[in-house]
Write a protein that holds these residues in place. Structure first.
Motif, mmCIF file in Angstrom:
data_model
loop_
_atom_site.group_PDB
_atom_site.id
_atom_site.type_symbol
_atom_site.label_atom_id
_atom_site.label_comp_id
_atom_site.label_asym_id
_atom_site.label_seq_id
_atom_site.Cartn_x
_atom_site.Cartn_y
_atom_site.Cartn_z
ATOM 1 N N UNK A 106 7.074 7.613 -18.198
ATOM 2 C CA UNK A 106 6.628 8.819 -17.486
ATOM 3 C C UNK A 106 5.520 8.485 -16.486
ATOM 4 N N UNK A 107 4.517 7.742 -16.941
ATOM 5 C CA UNK A 107 3.375 7.415 -16.071
ATOM 6 C C UNK A 107 3.774 6.689 -14.791
ATOM 7 N N UNK A 108 4.686 5.707 -14.839
ATOM 8 C CA UNK A 108 5.068 5.040 -13.580
ATOM 9 C C UNK A 108 5.656 5.992 -12.540
ATOM 10 N N UNK A 109 6.436 6.974 -12.996
ATOM 11 C CA UNK A 109 6.976 7.951 -12.039
ATOM 12 C C UNK A 109 5.866 8.830 -11.479
ATOM 13 N N UNK A 110 4.964 9.285 -12.342
ATOM 14 C CA UNK A 110 3.875 10.148 -11.872
ATOM 15 C C UNK A 110 2.960 9.387 -10.913
ATOM 16 N N UNK A 111 2.771 8.092 -11.130
ATOM 17 C CA UNK A 111 1.983 7.280 -10.200
ATOM 18 C C UNK A 111 2.697 7.159 -8.861
ATOM 19 N N UNK A 112 4.006 6.964 -8.890
ATOM 20 C CA UNK A 112 4.773 6.881 -7.642
ATOM 21 C C UNK A 112 4.694 8.203 -6.878
ATOM 22 N N UNK A 113 4.756 9.301 -7.602
ATOM 23 C CA UNK A 113 4.653 10.614 -6.949
ATOM 24 C C UNK A 113 3.266 10.816 -6.346
ATOM 25 N N UNK A 114 2.223 10.468 -7.118
ATOM 26 C CA UNK A 114 0.851 10.687 -6.649
ATOM 27 C C UNK A 114 0.512 9.815 -5.445
ATOM 28 N N UNK A 115 0.998 8.569 -5.448
ATOM 29 C CA UNK A 115 0.655 7.621 -4.382
ATOM 30 C C UNK A 115 1.692 7.589 -3.260
ATOM 31 N N UNK A 116 2.661 8.469 -3.328
ATOM 32 C CA UNK A 116 3.689 8.509 -2.289
ATOM 33 C C UNK A 116 3.090 8.691 -0.891
ATOM 34 N N UNK A 117 2.137 9.631 -0.686
ATOM 35 C CA UNK A 117 1.539 9.765 0.656
ATOM 36 C C UNK A 117 0.818 8.497 1.103
ATOM 37 N N UNK A 118 0.129 7.819 0.170
ATOM 38 C CA UNK A 118 -0.573 6.580 0.504
ATOM 39 C C UNK A 118 0.417 5.491 0.911
ATOM 40 N N UNK A 119 1.527 5.418 0.173
ATOM 41 C CA UNK A 119 2.559 4.419 0.461
ATOM 42 C C UNK A 119 3.282 4.715 1.769
ATOM 43 N N UNK A 120 3.466 5.991 2.078
ATOM 44 C CA UNK A 120 4.094 6.375 3.345
ATOM 45 C C UNK A 120 3.274 5.878 4.530
ATOM 46 N N UNK A 121 1.956 5.865 4.357
ATOM 47 C CA UNK A 121 1.067 5.423 5.436
ATOM 48 C C UNK A 121 0.973 3.907 5.525
ATOM 49 N N UNK A 122 1.430 3.204 4.471
ATOM 50 C CA UNK A 122 1.367 1.744 4.438
ATOM 51 C C UNK A 122 2.493 1.113 5.238
ATOM 52 N N UNK A 123 2.397 -0.174 5.432
ATOM 53 C CA UNK A 123 3.402 -0.897 6.205
ATOM 54 C C UNK A 123 4.576 -1.364 5.348
ATOM 55 N N UNK A 124 4.309 -1.784 4.113
ATOM 56 C CA UNK A 124 5.358 -2.412 3.299
ATOM 57 C C UNK A 124 6.214 -1.409 2.537
ATOM 58 N N UNK A 125 5.595 -0.340 2.048
ATOM 59 C CA UNK A 125 6.309 0.709 1.299
ATOM 60 C C UNK A 125 7.098 0.126 0.129
ATOM 61 N N UNK A 126 6.389 -0.599 -0.746
ATOM 62 C CA UNK A 126 7.043 -1.219 -1.901
ATOM 63 C C UNK A 126 6.447 -0.691 -3.211
ATOM 64 N N UNK A 127 7.336 -0.434 -4.169
ATOM 65 C CA UNK A 127 6.944 -0.034 -5.514
ATOM 66 C C UNK A 127 7.603 -1.005 -6.480
ATOM 67 N N UNK A 128 6.798 -1.715 -7.268
ATOM 68 C CA UNK A 128 7.315 -2.671 -8.251
ATOM 69 C C UNK A 128 6.906 -2.212 -9.645
ATOM 70 N N UNK A 129 7.881 -2.078 -10.540
ATOM 71 C CA UNK A 129 7.609 -1.641 -11.904
ATOM 72 C C UNK A 129 7.909 -2.780 -12.869
ATOM 73 N N UNK A 130 6.927 -3.132 -13.687
ATOM 74 C CA UNK A 130 7.106 -4.201 -14.661
ATOM 75 C C UNK A 130 7.921 -3.661 -15.836
ATOM 76 N N UNK A 131 9.171 -4.066 -15.866
ATOM 77 C CA UNK A 131 10.074 -3.668 -16.938
ATOM 78 C C UNK A 131 10.186 -4.808 -17.945
ATOM 79 N N UNK A 132 11.314 -4.914 -18.618
ATOM 80 C CA UNK A 132 11.560 -6.007 -19.545
ATOM 81 C C UNK A 132 13.048 -6.149 -19.773
#
Length: 226
Positions: A106-132
């Motif tokens: 749940x937290x990784x999705x909520x972080x992606x939602x919260x930081x979406x505006x910040x990431x939109x303003x960035x150049x790389x626009x990458x989200x990496x989730x440590x899975x297993x």
């Protein structure tokens, strides 16, 4: 200068990720839960590092922090919780299961939602989730591990949906397996150290483009089955 935001950065893979990106000259934002367990992180003296106390399941605090920070090029959802070990069928702790799912999926999705505006303003626009790899249905040939396995399978599903929703907007979203790493979670019998894992993970992240978005990738660059 690129900017990365890394959760759970006080030890293990998170701490090694911090050190890697600082060495690469990145601006780094790192989160930790408690100062008492974060002495190694907080002792790093580098003008490019900003440390933020944060419980990733406190979503109002996550949103407030996102609103305070500038553009972000890369979000790494590293914070995770294994939960109980050594239990078997018939002995699953439901409360611990809920906690692991909250932190790992749940937290990784909520972080992606919260930081979406910040990431939109960035150049790389990458989200990496440590899975297993234990979250892979195909790789599950031994059973057990209900709590942690299901949380990482859920995270993989989150990554897949995020990639479908965001790739057309220029994003690259990845689920990454760090290998069996010598950390508090991985234990002393693990096969690789954190530096080996982070060297591979960072290379995978760097090389990934929108064609790889939504993939489940090992630290050595090979694709893993769902």
């Amino acid at each position: 200068m690129n900017t990365v935001f890394i959760t759970g950065a006080n030890r293990g893979i998170g701490l090694s990720l911090i050190q890697h990106y600082l060495n690469q000259g990145w601006q780094v934002h790192a989160t930790y839960r408690s100062a008492a367990s974060s002495s190694d992180l907080l002792s790093i003296s580098d003008a490019k590092l900003s440390c933020h106390p944060l419980d990733v399941t406190d979503y109002s605090a996550v949103s407030a922090l996102a609103q305070q920070l500038p553009s972000i090029d890369l979000l790494i959802n590293n914070a995770g919780y294994y939960g109980p070990k050594g239990y078997g069928f018939g002995h699953t702790d439901a409360e611990e299961w809920r906690k692991v799912l909250e932190i790992n999926a749940i937290a990784p999705l909520k972080l992606a939602e919260a930081f979406f505006p910040n990431l939109q303003q960035g150049q790389l626009k990458k989200i990496a989730c440590l899975s297993s790899k234990v979250g892979s249905m195909t790789e599950n040939t031994s059973g057990g591990g209900y709590i942690y396995r299901s949380s990482k399978a859920a995270l993989n599903s989150v990554v897949k949906s995020l990639s479908n929703d965001l790739t057309t907007q220029g994003f690259t979203v990845l689920a990454l397996h760090p290998g069996w790493v010598q950390t508090e979670m991985g234990g002393p019998n693990a096969l690789i150290d954190t530096q080996t894992s982070v060297s591979g993970l960072s290379q995978v992240i760097q090389n990934a483009n929108q064609e790889q978005s939504g993939k489940f990738i090992n630290y050595d660059g090979s694709e893993l089955p769902w």
